[in-house]
Scaffold this motif. Sequence first.
Motif, PDB file in Angstrom:
ATOM      1  N   LEU A  20       0.863  -1.169  -0.057  1.00 43.38           N
ATOM      2  CA  LEU A  20      -0.047  -0.106   0.142  1.00 43.38           C
ATOM      3  C   LEU A  20       0.887   1.318   0.094  1.00 43.38           C
ATOM      4  O   LEU A  20       0.594   2.264  -0.533  1.00 43.38           O
ATOM      5  CB  LEU A  20      -0.842   0.083   1.269  1.00 43.38           C
ATOM      6  CG  LEU A  20      -2.190  -0.864   1.097  1.00 43.38           C
ATOM      7  CD1 LEU A  20      -2.870  -1.244   2.431  1.00 43.38           C
ATOM      8  CD2 LEU A  20      -3.167  -0.676  -0.095  1.00 43.38           C
ATOM      9  N   ALA A  21       1.836   1.299   0.715  1.00 40.66           N
ATOM     10  CA  ALA A  21       2.738   2.343   0.807  1.00 40.66           C
ATOM     11  C   ALA A  21       3.350   2.641  -0.547  1.00 40.66           C
ATOM     12  O   ALA A  21       3.681   3.680  -0.917  1.00 40.66           O
ATOM     13  CB  ALA A  21       3.707   2.278   1.832  1.00 40.66           C
ATOM     14  N   ALA A  22       3.919   1.677  -1.158  1.00 45.84           N
ATOM     15  CA  ALA A  22       4.399   1.662  -2.510  1.00 45.84           C
ATOM     16  C   ALA A  22       3.613   2.270  -3.544  1.00 45.84           C
ATOM     17  O   ALA A  22       3.727   2.925  -4.520  1.00 45.84           O
ATOM     18  CB  ALA A  22       4.924   0.334  -2.879  1.00 45.84           C
ATOM     19  N   GLY A  23       2.280   1.957  -3.107  1.00 50.54           N
ATOM     20  CA  GLY A  23       1.318   2.440  -4.059  1.00 50.54           C
ATOM     21  C   GLY A  23       0.746   4.017  -3.635  1.00 50.54           C
ATOM     22  O   GLY A  23      -0.273   4.633  -4.303  1.00 50.54           O
ATOM     23  N   ILE A  79      -8.124  -2.167  -3.794  1.00 50.10           N
ATOM     24  CA  ILE A  79      -8.394  -3.296  -3.796  1.00 50.10           C
ATOM     25  C   ILE A  79      -7.567  -4.365  -4.345  1.00 50.10           C
ATOM     26  O   ILE A  79      -7.250  -5.396  -4.082  1.00 50.10           O
ATOM     27  CB  ILE A  79     -10.067  -3.599  -4.174  1.00 50.10           C
ATOM     28  CG1 ILE A  79     -10.799  -2.843  -3.331  1.00 50.10           C
ATOM     29  CG2 ILE A  79     -10.432  -4.936  -4.639  1.00 50.10           C
ATOM     30  CD1 ILE A  79     -12.178  -2.532  -3.886  1.00 50.10           C
ATOM     31  N   SER A  80      -6.931  -3.862  -5.413  1.00 47.61           N
ATOM     32  CA  SER A  80      -6.356  -4.623  -6.478  1.00 47.61           C
ATOM     33  C   SER A  80      -4.819  -4.916  -5.340  1.00 47.61           C
ATOM     34  O   SER A  80      -4.315  -6.080  -5.659  1.00 47.61           O
ATOM     35  CB  SER A  80      -5.848  -3.972  -7.667  1.00 47.61           C
ATOM     36  OG  SER A  80      -4.870  -4.733  -8.414  1.00 47.61           O
ATOM     37  N   ILE A  81      -4.164  -3.819  -5.093  1.00 45.07           N
ATOM     38  CA  ILE A  81      -3.073  -4.012  -4.241  1.00 45.07           C
ATOM     39  C   ILE A  81      -3.179  -5.173  -3.012  1.00 45.07           C
ATOM     40  O   ILE A  81      -2.484  -6.103  -3.089  1.00 45.07           O
ATOM     41  CB  ILE A  81      -2.599  -2.797  -3.743  1.00 45.07           C
ATOM     42  CG1 ILE A  81      -2.081  -1.821  -4.831  1.00 45.07           C
ATOM     43  CG2 ILE A  81      -1.769  -3.058  -2.563  1.00 45.07           C
ATOM     44  CD1 ILE A  81      -1.817  -0.491  -4.306  1.00 45.07           C
ATOM     45  N   VAL A  82      -4.438  -5.006  -2.270  1.00 39.48           N
ATOM     46  CA  VAL A  82      -4.600  -5.864  -1.051  1.00 39.48           C
ATOM     47  C   VAL A  82      -4.711  -7.404  -1.706  1.00 39.48           C
ATOM     48  O   VAL A  82      -4.331  -8.328  -1.211  1.00 39.48           O
ATOM     49  CB  VAL A  82      -5.969  -5.428  -0.406  1.00 39.48           C
ATOM     50  CG1 VAL A  82      -6.262  -6.536   0.634  1.00 39.48           C
ATOM     51  CG2 VAL A  82      -5.691  -4.045   0.194  1.00 39.48           C
ATOM     52  N   LYS A  83      -5.769  -7.523  -2.738  1.00 40.15           N
ATOM     53  CA  LYS A  83      -5.824  -9.055  -3.077  1.00 40.15           C
ATOM     54  C   LYS A  83      -4.526  -9.578  -3.816  1.00 40.15           C
ATOM     55  O   LYS A  83      -4.314 -10.795  -3.705  1.00 40.15           O
ATOM     56  CB  LYS A  83      -6.773  -8.636  -4.448  1.00 40.15           C
ATOM     57  CG  LYS A  83      -8.432  -8.675  -4.045  1.00 40.15           C
ATOM     58  CD  LYS A  83      -9.599  -8.300  -5.015  1.00 40.15           C
ATOM     59  CE  LYS A  83      -9.403  -9.594  -6.153  1.00 40.15           C
ATOM     60  NZ  LYS A  83     -10.245  -8.857  -7.214  1.00 40.15           N
ATOM     61  N   SER A  84      -3.606  -8.780  -4.569  1.00 42.41           N
ATOM     62  CA  SER A  84      -2.345  -9.095  -5.052  1.00 42.41           C
ATOM     63  C   SER A  84      -1.434  -9.754  -3.925  1.00 42.41           C
ATOM     64  O   SER A  84      -0.722 -10.693  -4.182  1.00 42.41           O
ATOM     65  CB  SER A  84      -1.848  -8.083  -6.022  1.00 42.41           C
ATOM     66  OG  SER A  84      -1.164  -7.367  -5.078  1.00 42.41           O
ATOM     67  N   VAL A  85      -1.631  -9.223  -2.927  1.00 39.74           N
ATOM     68  CA  VAL A  85      -0.814  -9.652  -1.513  1.00 39.74           C
ATOM     69  C   VAL A  85      -1.230 -10.643  -0.823  1.00 39.74           C
ATOM     70  O   VAL A  85      -0.477 -11.642  -0.454  1.00 39.74           O
ATOM     71  CB  VAL A  85      -0.312  -8.471  -0.874  1.00 39.74           C
ATOM     72  CG1 VAL A  85       0.318  -8.878   0.444  1.00 39.74           C
ATOM     73  CG2 VAL A  85       0.511  -7.344  -1.560  1.00 39.74           C
ATOM     74  N   ASN A  86      -2.702 -10.878  -0.839  1.00 41.70           N
ATOM     75  CA  ASN A  86      -3.316 -11.447   0.260  1.00 41.70           C
ATOM     76  C   ASN A  86      -4.066 -12.836  -0.301  1.00 41.70           C
ATOM     77  O   ASN A  86      -4.490 -13.863   0.168  1.00 41.70           O
ATOM     78  CB  ASN A  86      -4.131 -10.827   0.928  1.00 41.70           C
ATOM     79  CG  ASN A  86      -3.629  -9.975   2.089  1.00 41.70           C
ATOM     80  OD1 ASN A  86      -3.116 -10.260   3.108  1.00 41.70           O
ATOM     81  ND2 ASN A  86      -3.411  -8.580   1.427  1.00 41.70           N
ATOM     82  N   SER A  87      -4.149 -12.943  -1.779  1.00 47.22           N
ATOM     83  CA  SER A  87      -4.904 -13.850  -2.237  1.00 47.22           C
ATOM     84  C   SER A  87      -4.113 -15.026  -2.455  1.00 47.22           C
ATOM     85  O   SER A  87      -3.223 -15.147  -3.146  1.00 47.22           O
ATOM     86  CB  SER A  87      -5.566 -13.298  -3.783  1.00 47.22           C
ATOM     87  OG  SER A  87      -6.457 -14.451  -4.181  1.00 47.22           O
ATOM     88  N   THR A  88      -4.633 -16.189  -1.831  1.00 50.07           N
ATOM     89  CA  THR A  88      -3.530 -17.427  -1.961  1.00 50.07           C
ATOM     90  C   THR A  88      -4.935 -18.556  -2.791  1.00 50.07           C
ATOM     91  O   THR A  88      -4.419 -19.356  -3.011  1.00 50.07           O
ATOM     92  CB  THR A  88      -3.203 -18.119  -0.453  1.00 50.07           C
ATOM     93  OG1 THR A  88      -4.558 -18.365   0.295  1.00 50.07           O
ATOM     94  CG2 THR A  88      -2.689 -17.097   0.284  1.00 50.07           C
ATOM     95  N   GLY A  89      -6.004 -18.154  -2.565  1.00 46.94           N
ATOM     96  CA  GLY A  89      -7.001 -19.202  -3.117  1.00 46.94           C
ATOM     97  C   GLY A  89      -7.449 -19.996  -2.107  1.00 46.94           C
ATOM     98  O   GLY A  89      -8.309 -20.828  -2.289  1.00 46.94           O
TER      99      GLY A  89
END
Length: 118
Positions: A20-23, A79-89
């Motif tokens: 998030l900070a990078a964004g 939302i895209s940032i959070v999903k990219s880091v946290n989505s493991t399926g």
Amino acid sequence: MKYLEIIIRPERYTATKEALAAGRFYSAITFDVLGRGKKACHYALHDAAEREEEQFSIPFLCKKFIGIYALDEEVEEIISIVKSVNSTGSEGDGKIFVYALEEATRISNGMTGEDALV
């Protein structure tokens, strides 16, 4: 203006905060919470003395809560940032809730609306 409630696994918190900070999303409210989804969580314990396996349910798990106030045009990127880091399926990856934010006022100088967020 929107308010995002983000609930994630605690072990993904640091990576999420850094992404998030990078964004360029620096402002957030964070705290530890307990919760669970629809499904009960089952864990196996091994008693060293008897070597018997016992299964039981724990009603709540430790999670991290992140609250972010954002401009409307920032929501999808967050939302895209959070999903990219946290989505493991896997179940338990977390949830994101988005609420309309009616008004904001910066106490220090009286700015209101979007000016209070940026």
